[in-house]
Design a protein around this motif. Structure first.
Motif, PDB file in Angstrom:
ATOM      1  N   GLY A  52      -7.114   8.235  -8.926  1.00  0.00           N
ATOM      2  CA  GLY A  52      -7.144   7.819 -10.922  1.00  0.00           C
ATOM      3  C   GLY A  52      -7.358   8.768 -11.182  1.00  0.00           C
ATOM      4  O   GLY A  52      -7.178   9.522 -12.846  1.00  0.00           O
ATOM      5  N   ALA A  53      -8.513  10.370 -10.785  1.00  0.00           N
ATOM      6  CA  ALA A  53      -8.680  11.302 -12.562  1.00  0.00           C
ATOM      7  C   ALA A  53      -7.696  12.259 -12.089  1.00  0.00           C
ATOM      8  O   ALA A  53      -7.215  12.525 -13.347  1.00  0.00           O
ATOM      9  CB  ALA A  53      -9.778  11.856 -11.578  1.00  0.00           C
ATOM     10  N   PHE A  54      -6.848  12.571 -11.453  1.00  0.00           N
ATOM     11  CA  PHE A  54      -5.448  13.378 -11.136  1.00  0.00           C
ATOM     12  C   PHE A  54      -4.269  12.234 -12.149  1.00  0.00           C
ATOM     13  O   PHE A  54      -4.126  13.290 -12.535  1.00  0.00           O
ATOM     14  CB  PHE A  54      -4.684  13.929  -9.576  1.00  0.00           C
ATOM     15  N   THR A  55      -4.166  11.735 -11.913  1.00  0.00           N
ATOM     16  CA  THR A  55      -3.116  10.586 -12.395  1.00  0.00           C
ATOM     17  C   THR A  55      -3.265  10.323 -13.783  1.00  0.00           C
ATOM     18  O   THR A  55      -2.332  10.910 -14.907  1.00  0.00           O
ATOM     19  CB  THR A  55      -2.941   8.765 -12.391  1.00  0.00           C
ATOM     20  N   GLU A  56      -4.319  10.348 -14.415  1.00  0.00           N
ATOM     21  CA  GLU A  56      -5.212  10.791 -16.073  1.00  0.00           C
ATOM     22  C   GLU A  56      -4.613  12.061 -16.278  1.00  0.00           C
ATOM     23  O   GLU A  56      -4.357  12.221 -17.269  1.00  0.00           O
ATOM     24  CB  GLU A  56      -6.475  10.146 -15.889  1.00  0.00           C
ATOM     25  N   LEU A  57      -4.523  12.589 -15.328  1.00  0.00           N
ATOM     26  CA  LEU A  57      -4.741  14.597 -15.919  1.00  0.00           C
ATOM     27  C   LEU A  57      -3.223  14.720 -16.312  1.00  0.00           C
ATOM     28  O   LEU A  57      -2.920  15.148 -16.861  1.00  0.00           O
ATOM     29  CB  LEU A  57      -6.103  15.270 -15.110  1.00  0.00           C
ATOM     30  N   ARG A  58      -2.695  13.965 -14.775  1.00  0.00           N
ATOM     31  CA  ARG A  58      -1.302  14.561 -15.314  1.00  0.00           C
ATOM     32  C   ARG A  58      -0.308  13.821 -16.464  1.00  0.00           C
ATOM     33  O   ARG A  58      -0.097  14.469 -17.128  1.00  0.00           O
ATOM     34  CB  ARG A  58      -1.028  13.667 -13.861  1.00  0.00           C
ATOM     35  N   ASP A  59      -1.358  12.340 -16.765  1.00  0.00           N
ATOM     36  CA  ASP A  59      -0.215  11.777 -17.286  1.00  0.00           C
ATOM     37  C   ASP A  59      -1.017  11.562 -19.354  1.00  0.00           C
ATOM     38  O   ASP A  59      -0.173  11.623 -20.247  1.00  0.00           O
ATOM     39  CB  ASP A  59      -0.444  10.164 -17.338  1.00  0.00           C
ATOM     40  N   ARG A  60      -2.590  12.160 -19.375  1.00  0.00           N
ATOM     41  CA  ARG A  60      -3.040  12.374 -20.905  1.00  0.00           C
ATOM     42  C   ARG A  60      -3.317  13.208 -21.041  1.00  0.00           C
ATOM     43  O   ARG A  60      -3.781  14.053 -21.607  1.00  0.00           O
ATOM     44  CB  ARG A  60      -4.312  11.147 -20.098  1.00  0.00           C
ATOM     45  N   GLY A  61      -3.404  14.339 -20.113  1.00  0.00           N
ATOM     46  CA  GLY A  61      -3.951  16.069 -20.489  1.00  0.00           C
ATOM     47  C   GLY A  61      -5.696  15.696 -19.790  1.00  0.00           C
ATOM     48  O   GLY A  61      -5.992  17.065 -20.070  1.00  0.00           O
ATOM     49  N   ARG A  62      -5.986  14.810 -19.571  1.00  0.00           N
ATOM     50  CA  ARG A  62      -7.888  14.741 -18.737  1.00  0.00           C
ATOM     51  C   ARG A  62      -7.355  13.449 -18.628  1.00  0.00           C
ATOM     52  O   ARG A  62      -6.590  12.798 -18.847  1.00  0.00           O
ATOM     53  CB  ARG A  62      -8.303  14.953 -20.541  1.00  0.00           C
ATOM     54  N   THR A  63      -8.589  13.750 -17.596  1.00  0.00           N
ATOM     55  CA  THR A  63      -9.471  12.441 -17.315  1.00  0.00           C
ATOM     56  C   THR A  63     -10.226  11.609 -17.933  1.00  0.00           C
ATOM     57  O   THR A  63     -11.092  12.691 -18.407  1.00  0.00           O
ATOM     58  CB  THR A  63      -9.708  12.113 -15.798  1.00  0.00           C
TER      59      THR A  63
ATOM     60  N   ALA B 122       0.754  -0.747  -0.024  1.00  0.00           N
ATOM     61  CA  ALA B 122       0.156  -0.196  -0.086  1.00  0.00           C
ATOM     62  C   ALA B 122       1.284   1.433   0.319  1.00  0.00           C
ATOM     63  O   ALA B 122       1.447   1.477   0.728  1.00  0.00           O
ATOM     64  CB  ALA B 122      -0.961  -0.301   0.875  1.00  0.00           C
ATOM     65  N   HIS B 123       1.071   2.257  -1.399  1.00  0.00           N
ATOM     66  CA  HIS B 123       1.693   3.642  -0.979  1.00  0.00           C
ATOM     67  C   HIS B 123       0.114   4.220  -0.486  1.00  0.00           C
ATOM     68  O   HIS B 123       0.869   5.662  -1.110  1.00  0.00           O
ATOM     69  CB  HIS B 123       2.143   3.177  -2.366  1.00  0.00           C
ATOM     70  N   VAL B 124      -1.146   4.078  -0.351  1.00  0.00           N
ATOM     71  CA  VAL B 124      -1.449   5.559   0.361  1.00  0.00           C
ATOM     72  C   VAL B 124      -2.080   5.839  -0.542  1.00  0.00           C
ATOM     73  O   VAL B 124      -2.166   7.231  -0.563  1.00  0.00           O
ATOM     74  CB  VAL B 124      -1.158   5.629   1.825  1.00  0.00           C
ATOM     75  N   MET B 125      -1.975   5.923  -2.272  1.00  0.00           N
ATOM     76  CA  MET B 125      -2.670   6.676  -3.073  1.00  0.00           C
ATOM     77  C   MET B 125      -2.059   7.540  -3.664  1.00  0.00           C
ATOM     78  O   MET B 125      -1.681   8.485  -4.059  1.00  0.00           O
ATOM     79  CB  MET B 125      -3.915   8.131  -2.992  1.00  0.00           C
ATOM     80  N   ASN B 126      -0.941   6.896  -3.924  1.00  0.00           N
ATOM     81  CA  ASN B 126       0.334   7.700  -4.492  1.00  0.00           C
ATOM     82  C   ASN B 126      -0.501   7.331  -6.315  1.00  0.00           C
ATOM     83  O   ASN B 126       0.114   6.378  -6.736  1.00  0.00           O
ATOM     84  CB  ASN B 126       2.186   6.697  -4.509  1.00  0.00           C
ATOM     85  N   PRO B 127       0.299   8.574  -7.418  1.00  0.00           N
ATOM     86  CA  PRO B 127      -0.211   8.613  -8.532  1.00  0.00           C
ATOM     87  C   PRO B 127       0.607   7.495  -9.605  1.00  0.00           C
ATOM     88  O   PRO B 127       0.143   6.598 -10.534  1.00  0.00           O
ATOM     89  CB  PRO B 127       0.187   9.979  -8.645  1.00  0.00           C
ATOM     90  N   ASP B 128       1.608   7.354  -9.067  1.00  0.00           N
ATOM     91  CA  ASP B 128       2.383   6.791  -9.832  1.00  0.00           C
ATOM     92  C   ASP B 128       1.885   4.855  -9.137  1.00  0.00           C
ATOM     93  O   ASP B 128       2.251   3.899 -10.205  1.00  0.00           O
ATOM     94  CB  ASP B 128       4.065   6.772  -9.453  1.00  0.00           C
ATOM     95  N   TYR B 129       1.393   4.634  -8.309  1.00  0.00           N
ATOM     96  CA  TYR B 129       1.099   3.317  -8.500  1.00  0.00           C
ATOM     97  C   TYR B 129      -0.470   3.062  -7.875  1.00  0.00           C
ATOM     98  O   TYR B 129      -0.891   2.687  -9.235  1.00  0.00           O
ATOM     99  CB  TYR B 129       1.673   2.693  -6.718  1.00  0.00           C
ATOM    100  N   GLU B 130      -1.196   3.348  -7.255  1.00  0.00           N
ATOM    101  CA  GLU B 130      -2.666   2.724  -6.823  1.00  0.00           C
ATOM    102  C   GLU B 130      -3.201   4.387  -7.853  1.00  0.00           C
ATOM    103  O   GLU B 130      -4.195   3.389  -8.407  1.00  0.00           O
ATOM    104  CB  GLU B 130      -2.837   3.964  -5.661  1.00  0.00           C
ATOM    105  N   GLY B 131      -3.182   5.713  -8.491  1.00  0.00           N
ATOM    106  CA  GLY B 131      -3.326   6.434  -9.595  1.00  0.00           C
ATOM    107  C   GLY B 131      -2.720   5.121 -10.772  1.00  0.00           C
ATOM    108  O   GLY B 131      -4.132   5.272 -11.703  1.00  0.00           O
ATOM    109  N   ARG B 132      -2.067   4.785 -10.754  1.00  0.00           N
ATOM    110  CA  ARG B 132      -2.027   4.290 -12.096  1.00  0.00           C
ATOM    111  C   ARG B 132      -2.375   1.892 -12.056  1.00  0.00           C
ATOM    112  O   ARG B 132      -3.595   2.352 -13.487  1.00  0.00           O
ATOM    113  CB  ARG B 132      -0.784   3.811 -12.652  1.00  0.00           C
ATOM    114  N   ASP B 133      -2.689   2.397 -10.705  1.00  0.00           N
ATOM    115  CA  ASP B 133      -3.589   1.177 -11.076  1.00  0.00           C
ATOM    116  C   ASP B 133      -5.611   0.907 -11.462  1.00  0.00           C
ATOM    117  O   ASP B 133      -5.837   0.136 -11.918  1.00  0.00           O
ATOM    118  CB  ASP B 133      -3.944   0.503  -9.675  1.00  0.00           C
TER     119      ASP B 133
END
Length: 502
Positions: free
Chosen positions: A158-169, A108-119
């Protein structure tokens, strides 16, 4: 690591699925997707889910999908009856085990975007390949999300990770409950640990944390203060990216409607955290399409020292036309995803349950009243609370008060706890909605100018009673603080800023 195209992810998922006919006229598919390996490894982490397809869903009649996940230490829902209201309303549902919990593997990384975000992104990729889920464009399913506490955290991750990596969620609407804005400030505001809650959280899932973080977490609980040295650096690094606060600092805001549910008597992820999400995590356009509901509930423990009070209940969901926040969430998603007329109103507005249990609606919570404070001398470490009279009732206070003052202490590492309280006298005053916030001075303070947030509240002070500022030497949410010998904290030239409801 090289990204796996979403179609490959779907194929991997299909290889480990099982399909179970459900008695409630729906089909349940259990499976797992392969996600980001743990640091220093190459083995994909398994994220497992249960997918609920309503009987009416088909390639010719597609439906939106609702994501769901559990709180800290929990696991996904596998019984269709848990989502009967959603399935009957015309939604599919995907409930999943978060990394390291339930049948999912990893740490558990407790909602780290690089782990739970990408999950979460991997699961969005999965449903993007389902022909019975409505697609707005290739690879872009029509989806919302629900869940509370840790199950609210995944929605932002999840939503912020997509926004970071894709430019939109690809999320189209969210409904998070009792979750956080800044995880470190929730667990240890001003680095004073909420030890009562930390002990409960560690008992429920501490072994799922990375070993170094787990060890530092124990030190945090044992001392009540943010650890020094490597243990403190481990915790700082671990919690650095784990909430909307970090994403907003990076210039990101979500441009989708959100139904917020936050516990005003929640003394882990308090109302301050929910208001920060509503005020700062969304674009102005998204906020105008969103609703904030504060109810008396959530992560609640009674405040005995200093004594507090709250009335349980959710009058604001009722005022908005729904018996519960869960049914309000269905109406919100029907409107936002199915574009059905639901009669829902109150957008862009705060709806707050008062400590006495009525619903207070405010268009804004901007500070509109300043109270100058006399000199306050309060004990630290031991002693009785000091309550300073602020205003006579009737008066209604809402939002996040702030206190600015020159602070003096005689002993390093002194800490005092602040709150608004209500009563007929200083001796009968009780802390509003069971919440306190700390001021911790690391060194001896000699007139240091400080501004601190007090607990956000919604409270009606009736005629014959008074509003007080309470300063307490100890508070049970922070039990076990290893401070110095008893001392005093003095505040001069102070101002209390509040929002008085009109």
């Amino acid at each position: 690591m090289r990204r796996v195209p979403w179609l490959v992810g779907v194929v991997v998922a299909l290889l480990c699925t099982s399909i179970v006919p459900a008695a409630a006229a729906s089909t349940v598919t259990n499976g797992c997707v392969a996600s980001v390996p743990e640091p220093g490894t190459t083995t994909p982490v398994r994220i497992c889910y249960s997918l609920f397809r309503p009987a009416t869903a088909s390639k010719q009649h597609t439906v939106p999908l609702i994501f769901h996940s559990h709180g800290w230490g929990g696991s996904r829902a596998t019984d269709p009856n848990a989502f009967k209201a959603w399935l009957d309303a015309g939604f599919g549902v995907l409930s999943f085990d978060q990394r390291s919990f339930g049948q999912s593997s990893g740490v558990a990384h407790v909602m780290n975007p690089d782990y739970e975000g990408r999950d979460v992104v991997k699961l969005v990729d999965l449903v993007a390949g389902l022909d019975w889920v409505t697609q707005q464009r290739p690879g872009d399913p029509l989806i919302g999300a629900i869940g509370g506490s840790y199950g609210g955290g995944y929605q932002f991750a999840g939503a912020f990770t997509e926004l970071r990596d894709r430019g939109r969620t690809r999320f189209d609407a969210l409904a998070p409950e009792i979750t956080w804005w800044d995880l470190k400030q929730s667990l240890a505001p001003l680095e004073a640990a909420r030890t009562m809650w930390l002990s409960i959280l560690f008992a429920g899932g501490g072994t799922h944390l990375p070993p170094a973080v787990s060890k530092a977490f124990v030190a945090l609980i044992a001392t009540g203060a943010w650890p020094a040295g490597q243990a403190g650096r481990d915790l700082d690094a671990f919690f650095a990216h784990n909430g909307p606060a970090w994403h907003v600092q990076q210039g990101r805001r979500l441009d989708i409607p959100v139904l917020f549910g936050q516990g005003i008597s929640d003394n882990l992820f308090n109302l301050n955290q929910g208001l920060a999400n509503f005020d700062r995590a969304l674009t102005a356009r998204a906020r105008a399409e969103s609703i904030f509901v504060g109810y008396n509930g959530g992560h609640t423990l009674p405040s005995v020292v200093p004594p507090g009070y709250a009335t349980a209940g959710d009058p604001c969901s009722v005022a908005l036309g729904s018996p519960t926040f869960s049914s309000l969430s269905i109406r919100f998603m029907r409107l936002r995803l199915l574009h059905q007329a639901t009669g829902l109103t109150g957008f862009g507005t705060y709806h707050l349950s008062t400590a006495a249990g009525r619903c207070l609606t405010q268009r804004n919570l901007t500070v509109n009243k300043r109270y100058p404070l006399g000199k306050i001398v309060a004990p630290t470490g031991a002693g009785l609370p000091v309550s300073l009279p602020i205003a006579k009732g009737p008066i209604t206070i809402a939002g996040t008060p702030t206190l600015t003052a020159d602070v003096y202490t005689v002993i390093p590492r002194s800490v005092a706890y602040f709150a608004l309280s209500v009563g007929t006298s200083p001796l009968t005053a009780k802390v509003v909605q069971n919440n306190t916030m700390p001021l911790r001075e690391q060194t001896t303070a000699r007139g240091v100018r400080r501004t601190i947030e007090l607990p956000a509240v919604a409270v009606d002070v009736p005629p014959g009673q008074n509003l007080y500022l309470t300063v307490a030497p100890i508070a049970d949410m922070y039990a076990g603080q290893r401070g110095p010998l008893p001392g005093v904290m003095m505040l001069k030239n102070g101002t209390l800023k509040v929002h008085v409801a009109r």
